[in-house]
Design an enzyme around this catalytic site. Structure first.
Site, mmCIF file in Angstrom:
data_model
loop_
_atom_site.group_PDB
_atom_site.id
_atom_site.type_symbol
_atom_site.label_atom_id
_atom_site.label_comp_id
_atom_site.label_asym_id
_atom_site.label_seq_id
_atom_site.Cartn_x
_atom_site.Cartn_y
_atom_site.Cartn_z
ATOM 1 N N GLY A 185 84.365 87.538 30.375
ATOM 2 C CA GLY A 185 83.264 86.600 30.214
ATOM 3 C C GLY A 185 83.126 86.161 28.773
ATOM 4 O O GLY A 185 83.797 86.682 27.873
ATOM 5 N N PRO A 186 82.265 85.180 28.513
ATOM 6 C CA PRO A 186 82.066 84.690 27.148
ATOM 7 C C PRO A 186 81.471 85.775 26.257
ATOM 8 O O PRO A 186 80.917 86.773 26.742
ATOM 9 C CB PRO A 186 81.091 83.514 27.330
ATOM 10 C CG PRO A 186 81.140 83.172 28.780
ATOM 11 C CD PRO A 186 81.470 84.434 29.499
ATOM 12 N N THR A 231 77.579 88.099 26.569
ATOM 13 C CA THR A 231 76.994 88.089 27.909
ATOM 14 C C THR A 231 76.653 89.483 28.419
ATOM 15 O O THR A 231 76.093 89.607 29.507
ATOM 16 C CB THR A 231 77.955 87.411 28.896
ATOM 17 O OG1 THR A 231 79.259 88.016 28.780
ATOM 18 C CG2 THR A 231 78.065 85.926 28.608
ATOM 19 N N GLY A 232 76.983 90.534 27.671
ATOM 20 C CA GLY A 232 76.575 91.881 28.059
ATOM 21 C C GLY A 232 77.666 92.733 28.656
ATOM 22 O O GLY A 232 77.363 93.648 29.424
ATOM 23 N N LYS A 233 78.922 92.498 28.321
ATOM 24 C CA LYS A 233 80.005 93.314 28.884
ATOM 25 C C LYS A 233 79.925 94.749 28.364
ATOM 26 O O LYS A 233 80.017 95.706 29.142
ATOM 27 C CB LYS A 233 81.360 92.678 28.531
ATOM 28 C CG LYS A 233 81.547 91.279 29.099
ATOM 29 C CD LYS A 233 82.901 90.723 28.776
ATOM 30 C CE LYS A 233 83.076 90.441 27.290
ATOM 31 N NZ LYS A 233 82.155 89.399 26.809
ATOM 32 N N GLU A 271 66.211 58.770 15.061
ATOM 33 C CA GLU A 271 65.774 59.697 16.098
ATOM 34 C C GLU A 271 64.907 59.000 17.143
ATOM 35 O O GLU A 271 64.928 59.376 18.324
ATOM 36 C CB GLU A 271 65.013 60.864 15.462
ATOM 37 C CG GLU A 271 65.835 61.697 14.483
ATOM 38 C CD GLU A 271 67.082 62.279 15.118
ATOM 39 O OE1 GLU A 271 67.072 62.525 16.345
ATOM 40 O OE2 GLU A 271 68.076 62.482 14.400
ATOM 41 N N HIS A 302 67.252 57.560 19.739
ATOM 42 C CA HIS A 302 67.674 58.570 20.710
ATOM 43 C C HIS A 302 66.573 58.828 21.737
ATOM 44 O O HIS A 302 66.833 58.925 22.941
ATOM 45 C CB HIS A 302 68.014 59.878 19.987
ATOM 46 C CG HIS A 302 69.292 59.832 19.211
ATOM 47 N ND1 HIS A 302 70.482 59.429 19.755
ATOM 48 C CD2 HIS A 302 69.564 60.160 17.912
ATOM 49 C CE1 HIS A 302 71.437 59.507 18.844
ATOM 50 N NE2 HIS A 302 70.904 59.949 17.707
#
Length: 697
Positions: A224-225, A228-230, A448, A451
């Protein structure tokens, strides 16, 4: 028949090693905190005793020694290689106190005759230099080499004496004297937790699965990225399983000596088999698990490949590893060797992806349970404001909010602190020291505002949450943040075109107002061009090129970084692709220009308000838009009422004209009005006057 519960050394007996209790040290292993001071005190005491017990000797020159000998004052002396130590005869003034002296010996061949002539008792001492030679010639050089080696080995990352244990693994056994981590501490990854809970059940109750013929999975790979909590899931697995847990990083296997990594893998699995059932967690597996077979440079991949080969053998070789589960984590599964990923080694591959909106809210609840929150804090809004954030990013947001609240002397963390923390994480800290000039501030306000207006008026635009012209981070002079109403995983063609339009809104606003453009739209143009090129080359959204994919990008699956692109189309197709990308961008550019030109008054009002306040919330922008729509509705209502009035008047005039003309053809309404006006004029002139001419005459 009782099931065999001791296949994996599971039983009621006391375990050999407590996972959550640090091992007790022997008495000889304990080190006091003042051992260095003990050494200093003993050295000073030894020096004091030596100076106290040593006989005081008077240092005299050799000429005075000769004078004492000639005068008969020397009682006895001891002649050594370099010195002469002796005793003088007692003085008449101090009869009971002998005087000792020492002098440096000169090469005098008649010294013995002179001493014998004056009745001096003397002896010759043979100097023993063994101890001095041992210290100077052996101990001091080896001590210097040892200290130098210790210093250099620490600089290289290896403790001095650990050189002898270079083949030993560096795994750390998880201890529960640290704060416990369980699956309750990991949120937003429900699928991954379910998979790991089954692994925990395998380790706790293997007989439940063995009675059905199942076996324990040998390896579980968490991909995973980053953030992410691995690693958090691995720690939670250790806390839930309550079995020995070996933690090691992939880089700990690699050394500059070939074969060391393989030896450490063997040693790690030997220790794990003795503690089975247990878990081995290898973090950053890609450090040793890269795909083999590439070009080998000088001293290149020999060490890593030997380490990988040994890991493959240990996980699924002839010597099968029973009761040992290998848990690994990586964010680069695309570079791992295929032999490592096959079933039998890593039986399960669990994707730990970024959380959705509900997952982010659950993660925020975990990270804020120890924080003092104000009553206005809505974690659902914070979760909605942070799309694409990983668990580590959300933890950082909660911590930044607490720091900002403490900096502002708040009694509790407010929603304003969370808003500021999110802005800080996304765009960087405010640059209060770098102020814009009035001209630049005026231009940035219009940029801004462009936008914002385009985002509000395009069909698929998301609501604007905040607009700011305060410089932040690296080169960001202002920003416009949109708040998604719901989580999205797909984007349609119209949504992508609207995104391009929103990105072009700032540059178009500058061009309309100032008649010139600036460098502030550089990032906007880059992102708009990238979206248009992906629409043409990747998503097949070009009418001219059709539903085809052109080119193949080589990029990391979870890191997002590109490291090459394969061009599989001709030069003619490349020119068509460039033309199609340019057409998409320019078409939306004209569309935005028409939109902002039509709403120039609203653009000026929004820019003026933004320039005054510097920061506008989504509510303030919505209020301004509502006032504009209300004004537009009033104008349209007035125009519609005027049109209806004109139509009613025309109908009445047509009806009156039909009544006067009888069977004659009814004239148009304007002719009837003018005819009636001419008749009234004739009546005012009186009899005999000529009638006024009709328009049709």
């Amino acid at each position: 028949m009782r099931p065999n519960t001791n296949q994996f050394n599971v039983g009621p007996q006391e375990p050999e090693m407590h996972v959550n209790r640090p091992p007790e040290k022997k008495m000889w292993q304990k080190q006091g905190p003042f051992s260095l001071w003990y050494f200093v005190i003993m050295f000073l005491l030894f020096f004091f005793l030596q100076s106290t017990l040593q006989v005081h000797k008077e240092q005299i020159p050799y000429s005075q020694f000769q004078q004492y000998v000639k005068e008969g004052k020397v009682q006895e002396c001891v002649i050594s290689g370099d010195t002469i130590i002796g005793t003088l005869k007692p003085d008449a003034s101090e009869p009971g106190k002998p005087r000792h002296f020492i002098t440096v010996r000169l090469r005098d061949p008649y010294l013995a005759e002179t001493l014998a002539k004056h009745d001096v008792k003397f002896s010759v001492a043979v100097q023993n230099t063994f101890l001095r030679d041992l210290i100077v010639g052996w101990i001091l050089p080896f001590a210097f080499i040892f200290l130098l080696w210790s210093f250099l080995s620490k600089r290289m990352g290896t403790a001095g004496m650990n050189f002898l244990n270079i083949g030993k693994n560096k795994a750390h056994i998880h201890a529960e004297n640290l704060p416990p981590v369980t699956f309750e501490d990991a949120a937003g990854v429900d699928e991954a937790k379910q998979e790991l809970k089954e692994v925990v059940e395998f380790l706790r109750h293997p007989d439940r699965f063995q009675r059905l013929g199942g076996r324990m999975p040998k390896g579980v790979l968490l991909v995973g990225p980053p953030g992410t909590g691995k690693t958090l899931l691995a720690r939670a697995t250790a806390g839930e399983a309550k079995v020995p847990f070996f933690n090691i990083s992939g880089s700990d296997f690699i050394e500059m000596f070939v074969g060391v990594g393989a030896a450490r893998v063997r040693d790690l699995f030997d220790q794990a088999r003795k503690k089975a059932p247990c878990i081995i967690f290898i973090d950053e597996l890609d450090a040793i698990g890269r795909q083999r077979g590439g070009p080998v440079a000088i001293g290149g991949h020999d060490e890593r490949e030997q380490t990988l080969n040994q890991l493959l053998v240990e996980m699924d070789g002839f010597d099968a590893t029973g009761g040992v589960v290998v848990l690994a984590a990586t964010n680069r599964p695309d570079v791992l060797d295929k032999a490592l990923l096959r079933p039998g080694r890593f039986d399960r591959q669990i994707v730990v992806d970024k959380p959705d909106m509900k997952g982010r809210e659950a993660i925020l609840k975990i990270h804020t349970r120890d924080l003092k929150l104000a009553s206005d804090v809505d974690l659902a809004v914070v979760a909605r404001r942070t799309p694409g954030f990983a668990g580590a990013d959300l933890a950082n947001v909660a911590n930044e909010a607490a720091i900002l609240a403490a900096r502002r002397n708040h009694d509790a963390i407010t929603m304003e602190d969370f808003e500021a923390a999110i802005d800080r994480v996304i765009a960087g800290p405010e640059k209060k020291s770098s102020t814009l000039s009035p001209e630049e501030k005026h231009r940035v306000a219009y940029h801004e505002s462009g936008h914002t207006l385009v985002a509000e008026f395009v069909p698929t635009g998301e609501p604007v949450h905040k607009v700011s012209i305060i410089p932040r981070g690296m080169g960001a002079l202002g920003y416009t943040l949109q708040l998604p109403e719901k989580e999205k995983f797909l984007a349609t063609r119209n949504e992508l075109l609207d995104q391009i339009a929103i990105l072009l809104g700032g540059r178009v606003a500058e061009e309309i107002v100032f008649g010139d453009v600036s460098t502030g739209a550089q990032n906007d143009l880059e992102r708009a061009t990238e979206i248009a090129r992906n629409m043409v080359c990747t998503y097949g959204m070009s009418d001219r090129l059709g539903p085809l994919t052109y080119g193949k990008k080589h990029q990391s699956l979870f890191l997002g970084s590109e490291y090459g692109e394969e061009k599989n189309y001709s030069e003619e197709t490349a020119r068509v692709i460039d033309a199609e990308v340019q057409r998409l961008v320019e078409k939306n550019y004209r569309r935005v220009r028409e939109m902002l030109t039509e709403k120039r008054g609203l653009l000026d009002a929004l820019s003026e308000l933004l320039e005054q306040k510097e920061v506008l919330s989504g509510e303030e922008v919505a209020e301004l838009m509502e006032n504009y729509r209300r004004t537009q509705d009033t104008r349209e209502e007035a125009a519609r009422a005027a049109r209806e009035t004109r139509e009613r008047v025309a109908e009445k005039q047509n009806a009156a004209a039909g009544a006067v003309g009888g069977d004659e053809d009814v004239r148009p309404a304007d002719a009837a009005v003018r005819t009636r006006g001419a008749q009234e004029a004739d009546a005012r002139k009186g009899p005999g006057a000529s009638p006024a001419p009709d328009k049709d005459d």
